[in-house]
Design a protein around this motif. Structure first.
Motif, mmCIF file in Angstrom:
data_model
loop_
_atom_site.group_PDB
_atom_site.id
_atom_site.type_symbol
_atom_site.label_atom_id
_atom_site.label_comp_id
_atom_site.label_asym_id
_atom_site.label_seq_id
_atom_site.Cartn_x
_atom_site.Cartn_y
_atom_site.Cartn_z
ATOM 1 N N CYS A 137 0.439 13.971 9.589
ATOM 2 C CA CYS A 137 -0.428 12.811 9.697
ATOM 3 C C CYS A 137 0.256 11.660 10.426
ATOM 4 N N TYR A 138 -0.574 10.751 10.900
ATOM 5 C CA TYR A 138 -0.138 9.499 11.520
ATOM 6 C C TYR A 138 -0.673 8.386 10.640
ATOM 7 N N GLU A 139 0.171 7.422 10.285
ATOM 8 C CA GLU A 139 -0.292 6.381 9.382
ATOM 9 C C GLU A 139 0.208 4.999 9.792
ATOM 10 N N ILE A 140 -0.592 4.001 9.428
ATOM 11 C CA ILE A 140 -0.197 2.600 9.531
ATOM 12 C C ILE A 140 -0.286 2.041 8.122
ATOM 13 N N ALA A 141 0.873 1.658 7.569
ATOM 14 C CA ALA A 141 0.938 1.159 6.194
ATOM 15 C C ALA A 141 1.304 -0.321 6.189
ATOM 16 N N THR A 142 0.613 -1.082 5.362
ATOM 17 C CA THR A 142 0.880 -2.514 5.220
ATOM 18 C C THR A 142 1.187 -2.826 3.763
ATOM 19 N N VAL A 143 2.316 -3.519 3.524
ATOM 20 C CA VAL A 143 2.703 -3.894 2.163
ATOM 21 C C VAL A 143 3.131 -5.362 2.158
ATOM 22 N N PRO A 144 2.988 -6.065 1.026
ATOM 23 C CA PRO A 144 3.449 -7.458 0.954
ATOM 24 C C PRO A 144 4.947 -7.545 1.237
ATOM 25 N N ALA A 145 5.328 -8.455 2.105
ATOM 26 C CA ALA A 145 6.735 -8.578 2.494
ATOM 27 C C ALA A 145 7.626 -8.886 1.295
ATOM 28 N N LYS A 146 7.149 -9.734 0.382
ATOM 29 C CA LYS A 146 7.984 -10.126 -0.761
ATOM 30 C C LYS A 146 8.269 -8.958 -1.697
ATOM 31 N N LEU A 209 -0.314 -0.737 -8.334
ATOM 32 C CA LEU A 209 0.728 -0.446 -9.309
ATOM 33 C C LEU A 209 0.079 -0.246 -10.680
ATOM 34 N N GLN A 210 0.856 0.263 -11.627
ATOM 35 C CA GLN A 210 0.304 0.504 -12.961
ATOM 36 C C GLN A 210 -0.142 -0.786 -13.644
ATOM 37 N N ASP A 211 0.420 -1.926 -13.198
ATOM 38 C CA ASP A 211 0.004 -3.199 -13.796
ATOM 39 C C ASP A 211 -1.234 -3.787 -13.121
ATOM 40 N N GLY A 212 -1.806 -3.038 -12.173
ATOM 41 C CA GLY A 212 -3.051 -3.458 -11.540
ATOM 42 C C GLY A 212 -2.906 -4.189 -10.231
ATOM 43 N N ARG A 213 -1.691 -4.495 -9.805
ATOM 44 C CA ARG A 213 -1.489 -5.209 -8.540
ATOM 45 C C ARG A 213 -1.630 -4.275 -7.348
ATOM 46 N N PRO A 214 -2.402 -4.660 -6.327
ATOM 47 C CA PRO A 214 -2.443 -3.853 -5.106
ATOM 48 C C PRO A 214 -1.124 -4.008 -4.357
ATOM 49 N N PHE A 215 -0.566 -2.904 -3.865
ATOM 50 C CA PHE A 215 0.743 -3.006 -3.217
ATOM 51 C C PHE A 215 0.830 -2.317 -1.856
ATOM 52 N N GLU A 216 -0.194 -1.545 -1.477
ATOM 53 C CA GLU A 216 -0.114 -0.851 -0.188
ATOM 54 C C GLU A 216 -1.523 -0.592 0.353
ATOM 55 N N TYR A 217 -1.713 -0.919 1.623
ATOM 56 C CA TYR A 217 -2.985 -0.679 2.302
ATOM 57 C C TYR A 217 -2.672 0.201 3.510
ATOM 58 N N VAL A 218 -3.240 1.398 3.532
ATOM 59 C CA VAL A 218 -2.839 2.395 4.530
ATOM 60 C C VAL A 218 -4.041 2.987 5.259
ATOM 61 N N HIS A 219 -3.877 3.144 6.566
ATOM 62 C CA HIS A 219 -4.837 3.882 7.387
ATOM 63 C C HIS A 219 -4.117 5.144 7.875
ATOM 64 N N THR A 220 -4.658 6.306 7.541
ATOM 65 C CA THR A 220 -3.989 7.571 7.866
ATOM 66 C C THR A 220 -4.946 8.514 8.580
ATOM 67 N N GLN A 221 -4.415 9.251 9.548
ATOM 68 C CA GLN A 221 -5.174 10.297 10.228
ATOM 69 C C GLN A 221 -4.416 11.615 10.052
ATOM 70 N N TYR A 222 -5.069 12.564 9.382
ATOM 71 C CA TYR A 222 -4.467 13.861 9.080
ATOM 72 C C TYR A 222 -4.981 14.943 10.034
#
Length: 233
Positions: A137-146, A209-222
């Protein structure tokens, strides 16, 4: 009336594979050689090959030839599983090639999806993910820098989820996924070693995450012939 000639050849080639004459990952003889063996035109032979490609039994690799396809990697549509773990579960060696990696200003969609505060940056990385050196696959992943500021680039690009767990004791929970069909563009086809226009599975995933926080937004092509999703109810 008997079956069309290309179907008869298709059946013989499939039997060769099932009987172990050609093994998974092995290159089969060239079309010209097979056409001569079966005493048919290359067009007829190509029909038989294409039918096997469509069934996922054979796969074409640009510039290399036609090979007996690996068993498709499966992802069950429940929870969040890292690409590394998916590959290992399928008996494959995972690897990644980073195309781009940089801190940047998030898009409005990324701000909303990742619940970012004003002025926050994101890390955006573009990667090709492979199993046994075959692009999956090819992916573009975005995560919070902090979230990743204390991690090295290698720790993030090699196995982001494992780094989160082992270094920060943060554990992925659930994800929302949107899947559709698409076709490979010239650029993506080159990355994935397929032909332009070949079918791909496109997925947009927001992971929490298990605590409910979003941590990764990904666009993937398989690559459709190398990967499948399994829905469990």
């Amino acid at each position: 009336m008997g079956s069309p000639v290309y179907i008869q050849i298709h059946n013989q080639l499939r039997e060769n594979i099932e009987n172990g004459k050609w093994h998974v990952g092995q290159k089969i003889p060239a079309e010209r050689e097979l056409a001569s063996h079966f005493n048919v035109s290359r067009m007829t032979l190509r029909q038989a090959i294409q039918a096997l490609v469509d069934e996922g039994i054979l796969e074409r690799r640009v510039g290399s030839g036609t090979f007996v396809a690996n068993r498709k990697v499966q992802e069950k549509m429940a929870g969040v599983t890292s690409f590394t773990d998916l590959m290992l579960a399928a008996g494959k060696t995972p690897s990644s090639k980073t195309i781009s990696y940089h801190l940047t200003v998030p898009s409005q969609t990324e701000i909303e999806k990742l619940q970012l505060s004003a002025g926050e940056q994101v890390l955006r990385m573009e990667r090709i993910r492979s199993g046994n050196n075959i692009p999956i696959c090819y992916e573009i992943a975005t995560v919070p820098a902090k979230l990743v500021e204390k991690f090295s680039r290698e720790e993030i690009t090699t196995s982001f989820y494992r780094t989160l767990e082992q270094k920060a004791h943060l554990y992925p929970g659930h994800a929302t996924q949107h899947i559709s069909a698409t076709k490979a563009t010239e650029r993506i086809a080159t990355y994935l070693q397929v032909k332009r226009g070949d079918p791909l599975l496109r997925m947009t995933q927001l992971s929490y995450l298990q605590d409910g926080r979003p941590f990764e937004y990904v666009h993937t092509q398989y690559v459709g012939s190398r990967f499948e999703f399994v829905l469990e109810k």
